[in-house]
Enzyme design. Structure first.
Site, PDB file in Angstrom:
ATOM      1  N   CYS A 129       2.483  -2.011 -13.627  1.00 15.26           N
ATOM      2  CA  CYS A 129       2.881  -2.958 -12.594  1.00 15.26           C
ATOM      3  C   CYS A 129       4.138  -2.452 -11.898  1.00 15.26           C
ATOM      4  O   CYS A 129       4.965  -1.775 -12.525  1.00 15.26           O
ATOM      5  CB  CYS A 129       3.145  -4.311 -13.239  1.00 15.26           C
ATOM      6  SG  CYS A 129       3.684  -5.561 -12.082  1.00 15.26           S
ATOM      7  N   CYS A 177     -22.238   7.398  -3.254  1.00 17.40           N
ATOM      8  CA  CYS A 177     -22.818   6.191  -3.844  1.00 17.40           C
ATOM      9  C   CYS A 177     -22.371   6.092  -5.293  1.00 17.40           C
ATOM     10  O   CYS A 177     -22.134   7.117  -5.943  1.00 17.40           O
ATOM     11  CB  CYS A 177     -24.339   6.257  -3.747  1.00 17.40           C
ATOM     12  SG  CYS A 177     -25.197   4.856  -4.503  1.00 17.40           S
ATOM     13  N   ASP A 203      13.122 -13.378   3.820  1.00 16.89           N
ATOM     14  CA  ASP A 203      14.530 -13.063   4.020  1.00 16.89           C
ATOM     15  C   ASP A 203      14.881 -13.451   5.456  1.00 16.89           C
ATOM     16  O   ASP A 203      13.995 -13.600   6.303  1.00 16.89           O
ATOM     17  CB  ASP A 203      14.748 -11.570   3.775  1.00 16.89           C
ATOM     18  CG  ASP A 203      16.194 -11.173   3.940  1.00 16.89           C
ATOM     19  OD1 ASP A 203      17.069 -11.947   3.516  1.00 16.89           O
ATOM     20  OD2 ASP A 203      16.453 -10.099   4.508  1.00 16.89           O
TER      21      ASP A 203
END
Length: 798
Positions: free
Chosen positions: A38, A111, A496
């Site tokens: 992450c 594919c 912000d």
């Protein structure tokens, strides 16, 4: 900079760590970090390792969970201790330092059928460390030992797949997608005519005749030989892919005497495969279109002062390039002479041309509309903003969106399950109930055709790629399908203030001196302000410069995050800071508070110059709100998104600015950690949370949000590389555009899955009632594939 989403984080796709050797004196080590999946962990590691002296560069790949570190340390031990100190489970990859990353272009890989075959064959092969597929670009990125490459290429050749090493990918250049071989339509024409003639002769003769079988065989082998070859390779590798299933079905039909139907099934399947490939090329062409934006040559000034047209790839940094009216700009740079208007729509999506003069940046791929100018090159061809956008889009294509992961899991179960049902259908009724063998086997063959999951599997990547390309054309760079899909769930958007809602170019509006020497107070404040890059400080410094006040030398300068700056001038310590800092220094008075309250209610930011004991002067700075911000906030509210402004300004200023643009809630006095805490309190609920900032100062909050948006990313390496969604200019109206695109994408994904599964269900039911035929099944199945492809490609027109 992003937050975790559907898979626990929603990590952006990152490019593979380069295998280029570091410069002289530098070492390179690659770590496999199991618990780094992450951008939150990425930000933590960047902060920790970035402080170590001798660390030159960090390259993250969250998909592969790898970290490549270029350093000048005597050994990697300090790196490993630092990673362990923050809880990272880092294992040194002994393969990578001696190994390499290679990108292969495979023209016949378009594919999931081919992907599954390659994955099954190469996974576990000695020397192969990682496989990363991009079916849209027909590329396979390999992490491997150098000596393993010949074996890998041989293994691919044994699968009937010719691979070419794309050298540009390793060198950092933008590589064009592998070009498919040109289609030879003559075999298809022969196959179609023969299949039709077989049907006609069968009907005319009232049954079987040897010419029926001859025409059917001609049809099958003229149009279906490639399918048989692929099917044989798949079966040899114990892989029940689409080609294997179709080969079994057609062979079975011939064995039970259904010659015309076998011929028609093979012809329809081969024809649909070609049409599907051509349709997919439209998605690929969206990326090729980006590559074609930048011209291949540039007019460069030579050492003798003459001008010569040279390949853009060979132009060095700081070279001077001339651009005439109507020409496309070949490389990123900064104008050194001349002025013009430039159409930046290919990069930023701006609808109107932008005025450009000396010292203004220009970007590769944009169009010089009027005037001629010269500019100094600031980025090589492989590292222009356009090149980074293309790399980011290609990497995003390779990442799997949540829907695609679900479809892939479903397909892995669906095909074997239907194959088992087909076997049961062929064997149990005749053995247990005395049903006719021919009828039972025929139903089983129809089920084999229905078992092909192509329409289902291909529906998601085509839709996602089309959405990513459509967004890139509008100046919205989305770093993966997970964010394109997740955007539709955004219910709260935090923004912000400075540079996001306002122009970010405030000007000084008021000045009050509380001591006799006003000029001295302004000079002291300007001396501190000139050392800061904050827009408020820059406004004070500009005002002093316009008054011809020269800044003095500042010693022991330091920034106080969220509060201001301090420094020593002539042996005296001074502070230049906001309301919060003055309160912490204990220098507020009733009179000062009254004055501050009045300024703040006008939407102005107050900054004061102080010593340790008294306030010397007060400066007020105001920023103007972008008109586009008002329109964007209105559109977001119409889409059902609640808005929240987070700013370091005082609460009164925050409320005043929020009131001007219609934001639902404003929170002032927000330090970076306060913004992070605010986002933390919102994340984790039923609704997704987005954060919009400049991509650097708001890093903690951007990283924690479900989706982090970086504003004005054109020319900004950090934003393009780390933001979940990078808006290439500072127009907030791109946010509702992104949300609408995300919702449309989700709707198309749902339509495609329902369509693909619905057709499967209908034909399975018709098979058991005896009403489905093989050619009907293949026609419907491949028709569904084409329908979902065309449906997904609709996004390119948005």
């Amino acid at each position: 900079m992003s937050g975790c989403t559907s898979n626990g984080c929603g990590c952006p796709s990152a490019s593979m760590p380069s295998s280029e050797p570091p410069s002289t004196g530098e070492n390179r080590v690659v770590y496999q970090i199991k618990n780094m999946d992450c951008p939150t962990e990425e930000a933590l590691i960047r902060d920790k390792l970035g402080r170590l002296p001798g660390v030159a560069e960090l390259e993250f790949n969250l998909v592969q969970r790898t970290l490549a570190v270029t350093h000048r340390l005597p050994s990697p031990e300090p790196l490993e201790k630092a990673l362990a100190a923050i809880g990272m489970q880092a294992v040194r990859d002994t393969l990578s330092p001696a190994g390499q990353t290679t990108v292969l272009g495979i023209a016949k890989m378009d594919c999931p059928t081919e992907e599954g075959l390659i994955r099954g064959n190469l996974t576990g092969m000695p020397g192969v460390a990682g496989l990363d597929f991009n079916l849209v670009q027909r590329t396979l990125t390999l992490q491997h030992a150098p000596e393993a490459l010949p074996s890998i290429l041989a293994a691919l050749k044994s699968l009937g797949l010719e691979a070419q090493v794309q050298g540009g990918a390793v060198a950092g250049e933008v590589s064009a997608p592998a070009e498919p071989a040109k289609t030879n339509w003559w075999p298809m024409l022969v196959s179609g005519v023969s299949a039709t003639a077989s049907e006609v002769v069968y009907w005319w003769n009232g049954g079987f005749h040897w010419t029926v079988a001859a025409l059917a065989l001609l049809a099958i082998f003229s149009g279906g030989l490639p399918t048989y070859k692929k099917g044989f390779i798949a079966l040899r590798n114990r892989n029940l892919n689409m080609n294997a299933l179709m080969s079994i079905a057609v062979t079975g039909a011939m064995l039970i005497g259904q010659w015309p139907e076998a011929a028609m099934v093979m012809f329809l399947f081969a024809l649909a495969e070609i049409i599907e490939a051509k349709s997919l090329d439209r998605a690929r062409n969206a990326i090729r279109g980006l590559m074609d934006l930048a011209p291949e040559t540039a007019t460069v000034r030579q050492p003798d002062g003459s001008w010569a047209e040279v390949p853009a790839k060979s132009v060095a940094l700081d070279a001077v390039v001339r651009v005439r009216p109507g020409e496309r700009i070949a490389l990123d740079g900064e104008i050194v002479s001349g002025s013009s208007t430039v159409n930046q729509a290919p990069i930023t999506g701006e609808s109107l041309p932008v005025e450009k003069a000396e010292q203004d940046p220009v970007f590769a791929g944009t169009i010089n509309e009027s005037g001629s100018f010269e500019y100094r090159v600031t980025a090589l061809a492989a590292n222009t903003t356009l090149a980074r956008i293309i790399h980011a889009v290609e990497a995003a294509q390779g990442s799997r969106a949540p829907t695609q992961r679900f479809v892939d899991r479903f397909a892995r179960v669906y095909t074997p399950a239907v194959f088992v049902v087909a076997l049961v259908t062929a064997l149990i009724p005749p053995l247990a109930f005395g049903a006719a063998w021919i009828d039972a086997i025929y139903k089983a063959l129809v089920l084999l055709v229905v078992a092909c999951p192509c329409a289902l599997v291909i529906s998601t990547p085509v839709t996602i790629v089309s959405g990513l390309a459509a967004a890139a054309r509008r100046g919205i760079l989305i770093k993966g399908g997970v964010y394109l899909e997740g955007g539709r769930k955004l219910a709260v958007l935090a923004l912000d203030k400075t540079g996001t809602i306002t122009h970010g170019k405030p000007e000084q509006t008021d000045f009050d001196a509380f001591v006799a020497d006003e000029q001295k107070v302004r000079q002291l404040a300007a001396s501190l302000a000139a050392r800061s890059d904050h827009p408020v400080s820059q406004a004070i410094a500009r005002a002093a410069q316009q008054a011809d006040l020269d800044p003095a030398e500042v010693a022991e300068f330091a920034a106080i995050p969220g509060r201001g700056v301090r420094g020593t001038l002539d042996g005296q310590l001074y502070h230049l800071g906001n309301h919060r800092l003055i309160g912490e220094l204990g220098l507020t008075t009733a009179t000062l508070e009254k004055r501050l309250d009045k300024l703040e209610r006008q939407g102005k930011t107050a900054v004061m110059l102080t010593t340790q004991n008294e306030v010397l002067g007060l400066f007020a700075v105001a920023d103007t709100v972008k008109e586009s911000s008002r329109l964007a906030i209105g559109e977001l509210h119409a889409l059902g998104v609640r808005t929240l402004m987070l700013t370091g300004d005082n609460p009164h200023t925050a409320e005043a600015i929020a009131g001007q643009v219609g934001i639902d809630e404003a929170r002032g006095n927000q330090l970076p950690e306060d913004k992070l805490n605010t986002i933390e309190s919102l994340v984790g609920g039923p609704s997704r949370v987005g954060m919009v900032g400049d991509g650097i100062n708001d890093a903690p909050a951007l990283a924690r949000a479900d989706i982090g948006f970086a504003m004005g990313a054109a020319g900004t390496d950090t934003a393009i590389e780390t933001a979940d969604v990078a808006l290439m200019d500072d127009d907030l109206r791109k946010l509702p555009t992104f949300l609408r695109l995300s919702r449309t994408t989700a709707a198309i994904l749902t339509q495609n899955i329902v369509l693909a599964l619905g057709i499967k269900a209908v034909f399975i039911a018709l098979t058991f009632t005896g009403q489905a035929t093989m050619w009907m099944a293949v026609f419907a199945d491949m028709g569904a594939s084409l329908l979902v492809v065309f449906n997904g490609l609709r996004l390119l027109r948005r």
